[in-house]
Design a protein around this motif. Sequence first.
Motif, PDB file in Angstrom:
ATOM      1  N   THR A  18       0.964  -1.218  -0.009  1.00 30.00           N
ATOM      2  CA  THR A  18      -0.111  -0.063  -0.071  1.00 30.00           C
ATOM      3  C   THR A  18       0.758   1.285   0.161  1.00 30.00           C
ATOM      4  N   ALA A  19       1.854   1.229   1.045  1.00 23.98           N
ATOM      5  CA  ALA A  19       2.790   2.565   0.916  1.00 23.98           C
ATOM      6  C   ALA A  19       3.402   2.579  -0.443  1.00 23.98           C
ATOM      7  N   ALA A  20       3.899   1.682  -1.164  1.00 28.58           N
ATOM      8  CA  ALA A  20       4.770   1.759  -2.408  1.00 28.58           C
ATOM      9  C   ALA A  20       3.689   2.164  -3.448  1.00 28.58           C
ATOM     10  N   SER A  79       2.889   5.908  -2.987  1.00 26.87           N
ATOM     11  CA  SER A  79       4.119   7.066  -3.027  1.00 26.87           C
ATOM     12  C   SER A  79       4.524   7.060  -4.648  1.00 26.87           C
ATOM     13  N   ALA A  80       3.964   6.585  -5.534  1.00 22.48           N
ATOM     14  CA  ALA A  80       4.104   6.786  -6.884  1.00 22.48           C
ATOM     15  C   ALA A  80       3.694   8.189  -7.444  1.00 22.48           C
ATOM     16  N   GLN A 140      13.169   9.703  -9.925  1.00 20.81           N
ATOM     17  CA  GLN A 140      13.092  11.399 -10.370  1.00 20.81           C
ATOM     18  C   GLN A 140      11.513  11.682  -9.621  1.00 20.81           C
ATOM     19  N   ASP A 141      11.177  12.795  -9.470  1.00 18.46           N
ATOM     20  CA  ASP A 141      10.054  13.476  -8.997  1.00 18.46           C
ATOM     21  C   ASP A 141       9.576  12.837  -7.829  1.00 18.46           C
ATOM     22  N   GLY A 142      10.593  12.434  -6.855  1.00 16.73           N
ATOM     23  CA  GLY A 142      10.136  11.932  -5.510  1.00 16.73           C
ATOM     24  C   GLY A 142       9.934  10.409  -5.767  1.00 16.73           C
ATOM     25  N   ALA A 162      12.830   1.536  -5.300  1.00 19.24           N
ATOM     26  CA  ALA A 162      12.632   0.428  -4.228  1.00 19.24           C
ATOM     27  C   ALA A 162      11.156   0.101  -4.613  1.00 19.24           C
ATOM     28  N   THR A 163      10.454   0.999  -5.053  1.00 19.81           N
ATOM     29  CA  THR A 163       8.986   0.796  -5.077  1.00 19.81           C
ATOM     30  C   THR A 163       8.836  -0.344  -6.167  1.00 19.81           C
TER      31      THR A 163
END
Length: 504
Positions: free
Chosen positions: A330-332, A335-336, A449-451, A455-456
């Motif tokens: 869920t966190a991955a 974050s995208a 890039q773009d945050g 690792a995602t």
Amino acid sequence: MIDRRSLLTALGAATVTLGLPARSLAKPLPSGGTSRARVVVLGAGIAGLVAARELERQGATVTVLEARQRVGGRVWTVRGGDHFTDTEGVTQTVGFSPGLYQNAGAARLPSHHEGVLGLIRELGVPVEPLVNASRSAFLSDEHGTLRLREASYDLRGYLSQLLQEALRKGTFDVELDASTRQALAKFLAVYGDLGADGQFHGSPRAGLASPPGATPRDLQRAVAPRSLDDILAHPALPFILFDDDILMQATMLAPRGGMDAFPKALAAALRRPVVTGARVTAIRREGEGVRIEWRNAAGQPQATIADRAVITLPLPILAGIPSDFAAPTTAAIASARLADSVKVAFESAPFWEADQIYGGLSFVGGETGVIWYPSDRFQAPRQVLLAAYTATPAGAKAFAARPLDQQVALARAAVDKVHPGHGADLANPVVINWGKQPFSLGPWIEWGQDGNDPATLDRLNQGDGPFVFAGSHLSAYSGHWQEGAVLSARRAVSLLVPSLSHVR
């Protein structure tokens, strides 16, 4: 100035490498025929359709759910009479004449994309050449406008001259034996089209001031060469290397009549039709399998129970759907951050052909990026010109933030700058703001890039229990190319097959 990121974006270069063996995944998996598993595929873009096809080859019963009323995802071709509404409620109706179209998303296929081309061949989709680079097109920036061929071949001539002079003076930093110096000098004379004196005086490679005439005395005359300082002063000069990138080959391929012929053929080859208009409302585990809740085109709630799910939805879309993924998954997903891009197309008489431009791109910089000339209807009375295609991070977001009429006006002005007086010839504009397209919310992901944390990719490519994830955005292509969708889909299916083999 053009920074490295802008150049890579414009060249379509991948921004991350995952080490996936492209050739080994380009071919379909061997047919299994033993599994009777039920699999639900979320999304009927290229990844979803390829995954469904591969799973059917393994004997699985596959249900494909697609929120749009069409298949293809970001492979989207617009034609006269089509209409669409963006996330801000702005509706456009395409006004192109019959037979004209614009590939709003994916538009070209490199020759080394064996997965896509193999499927197209297998499905019998007719293809045609796409001229991706024309030296007759232009570089245009604050320094002025010049032909790509002038920039390319005048620069080559001057550099060859400088190398020749260095050879004669013996000023190379490395020792060259006599035979190597002689061979290099001979090659440079041809490579740079140097005169007998070893100097560059101009070349017909850069263009003709006048072509050959009717008699032997009417010889061709080359354009006068630009100075080296003039050429080097152009901030857009690196774009002369555009088609040196293997992803941006000068001659590419495209399905005849529009890129959407490919996903339509994929969907038609499935045993069970894609369910369109199906909006997923929840993604849950059900025992060892999955439960997908969704609403059909009439808004009625539905549920699909399956042994496994292949999820190909864009990550920002997926982040908004209630689910019981594991916390790291869920966190991955949350974050995208997708990039943005905008295309502005017009119908017009092909005034650019009077400038000897048949296909290719002019690089105009600024918010509008490039002008992309059509390859599908040479010398036809009406064609579709892509007057703006902006994909650089700052440029695309600034451009997309403008009202639609301003985007159209800027695209028209960019054409007028390169082709003076012809902005008024452009009619029936269509604007595709990818960040505002429902069920997409952007074109691709720039990993690193773009945050965005690479690792995602590792997290999502591992899957999550009965869920596996696929899509070009999870491949080394970062969402830029359909080949990434094919490779990712086949990889996802290869992860599923062992766990489905016990299902009877």
